[in-house]
Design a protein around this motif. Structure first.
Motif, PDB file in Angstrom:
ATOM      1  N   THR A  80       0.853  -1.180   0.000  1.00 42.41           N
ATOM      2  CA  THR A  80       0.000   0.000   0.000  1.00 42.41           C
ATOM      3  C   THR A  80       0.893   1.235   0.000  1.00 42.41           C
ATOM      4  N   VAL A  81       0.675   2.122  -0.952  1.00 42.85           N
ATOM      5  CA  VAL A  81       1.455   3.359  -1.049  1.00 42.85           C
ATOM      6  C   VAL A  81       0.564   4.516  -0.612  1.00 42.85           C
ATOM      7  N   PHE A  82       0.942   5.163   0.478  1.00 39.25           N
ATOM      8  CA  PHE A  82       0.175   6.291   0.992  1.00 39.25           C
ATOM      9  C   PHE A  82       0.768   7.577   0.445  1.00 39.25           C
TER      10      PHE A  82
ATOM     11  N   ALA B  14      -3.763   9.372   1.218  1.00 40.68           N
ATOM     12  CA  ALA B  14      -3.866   9.562   2.665  1.00 40.68           C
ATOM     13  C   ALA B  14      -2.475   9.415   3.261  1.00 40.68           C
ATOM     14  N   GLU B  15      -2.352   9.797   4.521  1.00 40.59           N
ATOM     15  CA  GLU B  15      -1.088   9.680   5.222  1.00 40.59           C
ATOM     16  C   GLU B  15      -0.994   8.321   5.890  1.00 40.59           C
ATOM     17  N   MET B  16       0.178   7.689   5.796  1.00 38.37           N
ATOM     18  CA  MET B  16       0.388   6.394   6.414  1.00 38.37           C
ATOM     19  C   MET B  16       0.562   6.543   7.920  1.00 38.37           C
TER      20      MET B  16
ATOM     21  N   GLU C 136       4.717   7.107   0.978  1.00 28.79           N
ATOM     22  CA  GLU C 136       5.319   6.102   1.840  1.00 28.79           C
ATOM     23  C   GLU C 136       4.716   4.737   1.553  1.00 28.79           C
ATOM     24  N   LYS C 137       5.594   3.735   1.506  1.00 23.48           N
ATOM     25  CA  LYS C 137       5.139   2.378   1.228  1.00 23.48           C
ATOM     26  C   LYS C 137       4.935   1.601   2.530  1.00 23.48           C
ATOM     27  N   CYS C 138       3.820   0.900   2.588  1.00 22.18           N
ATOM     28  CA  CYS C 138       3.534  -0.014   3.690  1.00 22.18           C
ATOM     29  C   CYS C 138       3.565  -1.421   3.100  1.00 22.18           C
ATOM     30  N   LEU C 139       4.631  -2.169   3.373  1.00 21.45           N
ATOM     31  CA  LEU C 139       4.806  -3.479   2.771  1.00 21.45           C
ATOM     32  C   LEU C 139       3.887  -4.501   3.427  1.00 21.45           C
ATOM     33  N   PRO C 140       3.367  -5.448   2.658  1.00 26.72           N
ATOM     34  CA  PRO C 140       2.467  -6.457   3.238  1.00 26.72           C
ATOM     35  C   PRO C 140       3.225  -7.434   4.122  1.00 26.72           C
TER      36      PRO C 140
END
Length: 359
Positions: free
Chosen positions: A110-112, A193-195, A119-123
């Motif tokens: 998920t890229v916020f 959105a912001e992470m 910012e990337k949120c890796l699974p």
């Protein structure tokens, strides 16, 4: 073999550019067996979709239940009008779940995105064998408290959403309890959105939550997750009280370490308001009594870190403000007797833990 049908539900605040971008990304999927459901205040000028009238102020429970009622096919993917998925998202997700029958859901990176950053949120793959371990792994790796953009099996993921701040992550805990959650590195969802752990008055409005939750959204999220996992939700009733409280405390610690609380003195009142159909104070009193009995019956209690963590968590809930009643009399008498008989180190540890919950 029949092709699996995927329902993509889009929950939208309006029919503007955000929704249009989301629907374009849905239309661009390489996977063709799709049905599209849009929940929005006005009907979008888009062909071949099912439209459900939905106001942003409606409780998320109502909107999600409407979507679940429509999603009678094999898989469900829930998006909102801030999200865009890459063209192979559905195809690769379906392939993964059909090759992993013990998994109930799968998601990707998920890229916020905001005006100034991305910012990337890796699974994180959640595959532990025991359900409680999967829930624990989820909370130990949690980086975001908002919506989760993954494909789930409709039957395994077909349970209600709670109307509260933190509802999305509590729903995800239910998925982790039901089965494994896969992680794919080569698909991506971009979200405007912001992470991170950001809980705002806007979140309260987006979920159609009661107005009081805007006063301290973090308390609402903690109250929902802790009491749901540890006390209320019958889904976790196969666990012992201590096992339930252990994972509930893990969840509480994760949320607390990432978000600021305005007034933690109000934690028990917030629990009572989130779960207003239950006597939460009675349940917490019962927990205190049973934990105290366990502690006073075991000399090696100081070496069980999880029990110390649970006691610390309950003390943050200001459990000591609940005055002892007639049911606590045996505990108080045992505690006083213990302290009066020249206690050793282990006995002092027992008395300290129990006393912290009563005074």
């Amino acid at each position: 073999m029949a092709t699996s049908i995927v329902t993509i539900g889009v929950i939208a605040a309006g029919v503007g550019e955000g929704l249009q971008r989301t629907l374009v990304s849905v239309r661009n999927q390489s996977y063709e067996a799709l049905e599209i459901v849009v929940l929005s205040p006005k009907e979008p000028d888009v062909p071949d979709i099912m439209w459900i009238p939905s106001e942003p102020s409606q409780p998320i429970t109502v909107r999600y239940d409407q979507l679940r009622a429509c999603a009678q096919k094999d898989y469900l993917l829930v998006l909102d009008d801030r999200s865009i998925i890459c063209p192979d998202t559905v195809a690769k997700s379906v392939e993964y779940l059909e090759n992993h029958p013990n998994h109930v859901a799968v998601y990707g990176t998920t890229v916020f995105e905001t005006a100034n950053s991305a910012e990337k949120c890796l699974p994180v793959s959640i595959q532990a064998g025991k359900p409680d371990k999967r829930v624990e792994v989820l909370f130990r790796n949690l980086e975001h408290i908002g919506p989760w953009y993954g494909l789930r099996r409709r039957i395994d993921g077909d349970f209600p959403m709670m109307t509260s701040v933190g509802a999305e992550i509590y729903y995800l805990a239910g998925l982790a309890w039901s089965g494994g959650i896969g992680a794919l590195a080569d698909i991506e969802c971009r979200v405007a959105a912001e992470m991170g752990f950001h809980l705002t008055k806007e979140d309260v409005g987006r979920l159609g939550c009661p107005a009081y939750q805007a006063e301290d959204p973090v308390l609402s999220a903690i109250a929902l997750v802790f009491c749901g996992l540890g006390v209320i939700d019958t889904r976790y009733s196969q666990l012992s009280m201590m096992e339930r409280l252990r994972i509930a405390t893990t969840a509480e610690e994760t949320l607390r370490s990432n978000i600021d609380i305005q007034d933690e003195v109000l934690l028990i009142p917030y629990c009572s308001r989130v779960y207003n159909k239950y006597n939460i104070t009675k349940e917490i009193r019962k927990i205190r009594k049973e934990i105290s009995t366990l502690i006073l019956s075991s000399y090696d209690i100081s070496h069980r870190n999880y029990i110390i963590s649970i006691v610390n968590c309950l003390c943050r809930f200001r459990i000591g403000a609940l005055q002892p009643d007639i049911h606590d009399k045996p505990i108080i008498e045992r505690l006083e007797k213990l302290l009066a008989n020249d206690p050793n180190k282990d006995e002092l540890n027992q008395a300290t833990l129990v006393g912290a919950m009563y005074y």
